[in-house]
Design a protein around this motif. Structure first.
Motif, PDB file in Angstrom:
ATOM      1  N   GLU A 179      -1.180   6.593   1.284  1.00  0.00           N
ATOM      2  CA  GLU A 179      -2.617   6.871   1.403  1.00  0.00           C
ATOM      3  C   GLU A 179      -3.430   5.584   1.515  1.00  0.00           C
ATOM      4  O   GLU A 179      -4.651   5.602   1.391  1.00  0.00           O
ATOM      5  CB  GLU A 179      -3.092   7.689   0.190  1.00  0.00           C
ATOM      6  CG  GLU A 179      -2.379   9.013   0.015  1.00  0.00           C
ATOM      7  CD  GLU A 179      -2.606   9.944   1.196  1.00  0.00           C
ATOM      8  OE1 GLU A 179      -3.747   9.984   1.706  1.00  0.00           O
ATOM      9  OE2 GLU A 179      -1.637  10.611   1.618  1.00  0.00           O
ATOM     10  N   ASP A 208      -0.568  -0.524  -4.176  1.00  0.00           N
ATOM     11  CA  ASP A 208       0.597  -0.119  -4.961  1.00  0.00           C
ATOM     12  C   ASP A 208       0.993  -1.288  -5.859  1.00  0.00           C
ATOM     13  O   ASP A 208       1.764  -2.160  -5.469  1.00  0.00           O
ATOM     14  CB  ASP A 208       1.737   0.264  -4.012  1.00  0.00           C
ATOM     15  CG  ASP A 208       3.023   0.643  -4.735  1.00  0.00           C
ATOM     16  OD1 ASP A 208       3.014   0.691  -5.983  1.00  0.00           O
ATOM     17  OD2 ASP A 208       4.043   0.859  -4.055  1.00  0.00           O
ATOM     18  N   PHE A 235       0.849  -1.187   0.000  1.00  0.00           N
ATOM     19  CA  PHE A 235       0.000   0.000   0.000  1.00  0.00           C
ATOM     20  C   PHE A 235       0.887   1.240   0.000  1.00  0.00           C
ATOM     21  O   PHE A 235       1.998   1.210   0.551  1.00  0.00           O
ATOM     22  CB  PHE A 235      -0.903   0.040   1.240  1.00  0.00           C
ATOM     23  CG  PHE A 235      -1.818  -1.140   1.364  1.00  0.00           C
ATOM     24  CD1 PHE A 235      -2.613  -1.550   0.313  1.00  0.00           C
ATOM     25  CD2 PHE A 235      -1.901  -1.842   2.560  1.00  0.00           C
ATOM     26  CE1 PHE A 235      -3.461  -2.640   0.428  1.00  0.00           C
ATOM     27  CE2 PHE A 235      -2.744  -2.932   2.699  1.00  0.00           C
ATOM     28  CZ  PHE A 235      -3.531  -3.328   1.627  1.00  0.00           C
ATOM     29  N   ASP A 236       0.386   2.318  -0.597  1.00  0.00           N
ATOM     30  CA  ASP A 236       1.131   3.566  -0.548  1.00  0.00           C
ATOM     31  C   ASP A 236       0.790   4.322   0.739  1.00  0.00           C
ATOM     32  O   ASP A 236       0.060   3.809   1.604  1.00  0.00           O
ATOM     33  CB  ASP A 236       0.888   4.417  -1.797  1.00  0.00           C
ATOM     34  CG  ASP A 236      -0.557   4.898  -1.930  1.00  0.00           C
ATOM     35  OD1 ASP A 236      -1.306   4.891  -0.924  1.00  0.00           O
ATOM     36  OD2 ASP A 236      -0.937   5.305  -3.038  1.00  0.00           O
ATOM     37  N   ARG A 292      -3.342  -1.612   7.026  1.00  0.00           N
ATOM     38  CA  ARG A 292      -4.616  -0.905   7.049  1.00  0.00           C
ATOM     39  C   ARG A 292      -5.340  -1.161   8.376  1.00  0.00           C
ATOM     40  O   ARG A 292      -5.252  -2.257   8.925  1.00  0.00           O
ATOM     41  CB  ARG A 292      -5.508  -1.389   5.894  1.00  0.00           C
ATOM     42  CG  ARG A 292      -5.184  -0.748   4.558  1.00  0.00           C
ATOM     43  CD  ARG A 292      -6.079  -1.297   3.476  1.00  0.00           C
ATOM     44  NE  ARG A 292      -5.964  -0.526   2.240  1.00  0.00           N
ATOM     45  CZ  ARG A 292      -6.543  -0.860   1.090  1.00  0.00           C
ATOM     46  NH1 ARG A 292      -7.267  -1.965   1.016  1.00  0.00           N
ATOM     47  NH2 ARG A 292      -6.382  -0.106   0.012  1.00  0.00           N
ATOM     48  N   ARG A 300      -3.556   3.112  -0.543  1.00  0.00           N
ATOM     49  CA  ARG A 300      -4.039   2.592  -1.822  1.00  0.00           C
ATOM     50  C   ARG A 300      -3.121   1.463  -2.282  1.00  0.00           C
ATOM     51  O   ARG A 300      -1.925   1.472  -1.996  1.00  0.00           O
ATOM     52  CB  ARG A 300      -4.049   3.707  -2.870  1.00  0.00           C
ATOM     53  CG  ARG A 300      -5.007   4.844  -2.544  1.00  0.00           C
ATOM     54  CD  ARG A 300      -4.795   6.032  -3.455  1.00  0.00           C
ATOM     55  NE  ARG A 300      -3.455   6.586  -3.290  1.00  0.00           N
ATOM     56  CZ  ARG A 300      -3.091   7.804  -3.644  1.00  0.00           C
ATOM     57  NH1 ARG A 300      -3.975   8.621  -4.204  1.00  0.00           N
ATOM     58  NH2 ARG A 300      -1.855   8.230  -3.473  1.00  0.00           N
ATOM     59  N   GLU A 351      -9.927  -4.134  -5.693  1.00  0.00           N
ATOM     60  CA  GLU A 351      -8.522  -4.250  -5.317  1.00  0.00           C
ATOM     61  C   GLU A 351      -8.095  -5.712  -5.280  1.00  0.00           C
ATOM     62  O   GLU A 351      -6.989  -6.042  -5.699  1.00  0.00           O
ATOM     63  CB  GLU A 351      -8.293  -3.635  -3.940  1.00  0.00           C
ATOM     64  CG  GLU A 351      -8.418  -2.134  -3.870  1.00  0.00           C
ATOM     65  CD  GLU A 351      -8.236  -1.651  -2.452  1.00  0.00           C
ATOM     66  OE1 GLU A 351      -7.533  -0.630  -2.275  1.00  0.00           O
ATOM     67  OE2 GLU A 351      -8.764  -2.278  -1.518  1.00  0.00           O
TER      68      GLU A 351
END
Length: 303
Positions: free
Chosen positions: A25, A29, A22-23, A279, A27, A64
């Motif tokens: 933010e 990657d 994940f980046d 997350r 999201r 995703e």
């Protein structure tokens, strides 16, 4: 790859489940994830599980999920088989399984269903629906609220030719031996307790020589060293690594709920292959815990 070919692949070698990148933010990657797979593949894992528990399947949106499995399938095509996680209630698990097949996965790891416990008859209907929704191989994960009896697995083995594997994440010795004795070679058997290396010797004695390694995500060389020693019966090496690294790692892991994932992401960051933050509802390691993990990894030398 046919279900039986996948079953054969699952019966030897080290298995692992890559982190999902994940980046900042949170999201997905895709580029970082593809680079992670390219880094890990040469170390020699036999099968990789995309969007599994350590890959934070539970935090991925459906779109995703497809993207994660697609990137893994395309990156590893022809080199390492990809098994994708699927879970939730039956209708949702069926959709995840079908999306994984559409994205190019060679198999499904059927994760626990949901909060509520289920009867064995309900589990039969659940697994049968998922198996019949796809042509690829399916492995059931015996963990949490999803506990399969030997009798349930016998019914499923008769009804579902593409049900090829049983992964145990509970550690009930009596129940596992019962399954292994009654199902015999019908399934591939996988050890799936957190920090599986600590339990590898006991599972091997029960007829389950294969396990999935979380630490492969950040110390792949040591993970392979341990597996090769385990497979060769080199208890001097496995005992040394358990005492020097794995038992202290378990102690650190047990300091926080969900640290089985958070710790692995922290380890990847420490060795220069960060996958971004976890997350919510997972939490990052505290600074002192992060430094403790860095010290544990440092004991192993170059990775």
């Amino acid at each position: 790859m046919s279900p039986q070919e996948l079953k054969h692949a699952l019966q030897s070698g080290l298995l692992s489940f890559p982190l999902t990148d994940f980046d900042s933010e949170l999201r997905f990657d895709a580029r970082g994830y593809a680079e992670r797979l390219e880094w890990l593949m040469p170390y020699g894992a036999t099968v990789l599980f995309a969007a599994g528990g350590t890959g934070e399947f539970f935090s991925l949106e459906p779109g995703e999920f497809y993207d994660v499995v697609k990137v893994a399938s395309e990156t590893c095509r022809g080199r390492v088989p990809i098994i994708a996680g699927a879970g939730g209630g039956t209708s949702l698990a069926v959709k995840y399984a079908q999306e994984a097949e559409r994205a190019g996965a060679q198999g499904i790891l059927l994760l626990p269903h949901y909060l509520t416990e289920a009867t064995q008859d309900g589990l039969v209907k659940h697994v049968e629906a998922v198996c019949k929704s796809v042509k690829i191989g399916v492995v059931v994960y015996n963990r949490g609220s999803c506990r399969y009896s030997a009798e349930t697995l016998q019914k499923l083995a008769e009804r579902c030719p593409n049900l090829i594997g049983f992964k145990d994440g509970i550690g009930d010795i009596e129940a596992f031996v019962n399954v292994r004795q009654k199902l015999g070679d019908r399934f591939a058997y996988l050890g799936g307790l957190p920090t599986a290396e600590v339990f590898a010797g006991a599972y091997k004695a029960m007829g389950c020589p294969v396990y999935s390694s979380a630490v492969f995500n950040f110390i792949p060389r040591t993970a392979m060293e341990f597996y090769n020693a385990h497979a060769a019966g080199d208890t001097a090496t496995t005992g040394r690594l358990i005492n020097e690294f794995f038992l202290p790692l378990v102690e650190l892991r047990n300091r926080g709920q969900g640290y089985a994932v958070s710790l692995v992401k922290a380890g990847a960051t420490i060795v220069g292959h960060g996958a971004g933050p976890v997350r919510p509802p997972l939490s990052e390691l505290k600074p002192a815990e992060f430094e403790h993990l860095r010290e544990l990894i440092g004991r192993l030398g170059a990775q």
